[in-house]
Design an enzyme around this catalytic site. Structure first.
Site, mmCIF file in Angstrom:
data_model
loop_
_atom_site.group_PDB
_atom_site.id
_atom_site.type_symbol
_atom_site.label_atom_id
_atom_site.label_comp_id
_atom_site.label_asym_id
_atom_site.label_seq_id
_atom_site.Cartn_x
_atom_site.Cartn_y
_atom_site.Cartn_z
ATOM 1 C CG ASN A 34 -2.053 1.040 1.070
ATOM 2 O OD1 ASN A 34 -2.255 1.626 0.010
ATOM 3 N ND2 ASN A 34 -2.756 1.289 2.167
ATOM 4 C CD GLU A 60 -2.750 -0.623 -3.237
ATOM 5 O OE1 GLU A 60 -3.528 0.342 -3.305
ATOM 6 O OE2 GLU A 60 -2.982 -1.632 -2.537
ATOM 7 C CG ASP A 173 -4.320 -7.705 -3.084
ATOM 8 O OD1 ASP A 173 -5.286 -8.483 -2.987
ATOM 9 O OD2 ASP A 173 -4.406 -6.497 -2.808
ATOM 10 C CG ASN A 175 -8.214 -6.866 -4.404
ATOM 11 O OD1 ASN A 175 -8.549 -6.512 -3.274
ATOM 12 N ND2 ASN A 175 -7.398 -6.153 -5.157
ATOM 13 C CG HIS A 270 -2.789 -5.896 1.993
ATOM 14 N ND1 HIS A 270 -3.443 -6.841 1.245
ATOM 15 C CD2 HIS A 270 -3.290 -4.694 1.602
ATOM 16 C CE1 HIS A 270 -4.302 -6.248 0.437
ATOM 17 N NE2 HIS A 270 -4.226 -4.946 0.631
#
Length: 281
Positions: A34, A60, A173, A175, A270
């Site tokens: 992130n 990310e 990830d 999702n 995360h």
């Protein structure tokens, strides 16, 4: 001083490679950070070094290469490979590795996804590692449609890829929470992107196509999550979602030594998933 540091880093990297060959175990981690700059400021590299991670797949990153302080990685003896989105401050994936890959492939050759920096692959001696950042559909119908299209294309792409690279490791990830055990409140979230029936069906199809969910192979217990909302003290209450996976080609199942979720790492909303894999393929 910089020359000395560089020599030490190279020496440590060579020593690590020798130990890796001798021990026949490689430690692979996946982590949606992130924002790479924010996570580095929170001590990401300290965690990577302390846990002796061989290959770290990052999602990310939210930065272009000229915005990333590469010295953090270089001083620790890592090779780094970055694939940013065209849109600044958005998406992006990376692979950092103590072992230099033979080849790095940037993107899938599909413009819609490559513009968002969602896929990077590194080929090593005997195996290949992918860092993938699957789209979220939480912002509305258009992005959910994009996500479902990506899932279909990703499925086709990696199953074709596996024919040429059979020892394939897919980190990222995703999702999506696969099963009810993977989310803290399956009833209330049944109509929420990330736990929709069609997404969960895709995960089942994906694993049945010849990939192993390494964490679930080791650990069948509930309350193991990799993402928590910043709202309502979700992390401290462990109200989470398991949406980050390391999936491996089925033929590697006997090479799994250990797989764990490291919820103690708090550089992001995360946390990392870590796989110990035997390298005698």
């Amino acid at each position: 001083m910089l020359v000395i540091c560089s020599i030490v880093a190279v020496y440590e990297a060579l020593l690590h490679l020798i130990l890796y060959i001798m021990n026949d175990i490689i430690k692979i981690a996946t982590y949606n950070v992130n924002g790479i700059r924010a996570s580095l400021n929170k001590g990401l590299m300290d965690w990577v070094v302390e846990n002796d991670i061989d290959i770290l797949c990052i999602q990310e990153i939210k930065a272009n290469i000229d915005q990333i302080p590469l010295f953090y990685f270089e001083e620790a003896g890592y090779h780094t490979y970055w694939y940013s989105a065209q849109r600044k401050g958005y998406s992006g994936v990376a692979i950092i590795s103590k072992i230099e890959p033979k080849h790095v492939e940037y993107g899938m050759g599909i413009e819609d996804y490559d513009n968002e920096g969602r896929f990077i692959r590194a080929d090593f001696e005997g195996f290949s590692v992918v860092s993938a950042y699957h789209p979220s559909g939480s912002s509305g119908d258009l992005r959910q449609e994009f996500k479902m299209r990506w899932l279909d294309d990703f499925y086709d792409y990696v199953n074709e890829l596996k024919k040429d690279y059979p020892n394939l490791i897919l980190c990222g990830d995703y999702n999506i929470c696969h099963k009810e055990i993977d989310i803290h409140d399956p009833v209330r979230n049944a109509t929420v992107s990330g736990f929709l029936p069609e997404e969960r069906e895709w995960m089942t199809k994906f694993f049945e196509s010849g990939f192993i969910d390494t964490f679930r192979h080791i650990n069948p217990e509930p309350d193991n999550y990799t993402w928590w909302s910043y709202r309502a003290r979700a992390r401290s209450r462990n109200l989470g979602w398991r949406i980050d996976y390391i999936a491996i080609a089925e033929k590697l199942i006997d090479n799994i030594s250990n797989a764990e979720i490291r919820a103690d790492a708090v550089h992001s909303d995360h946390c990392p998933v870590v796989l110990d894999l035997k390298t005698k393929f």
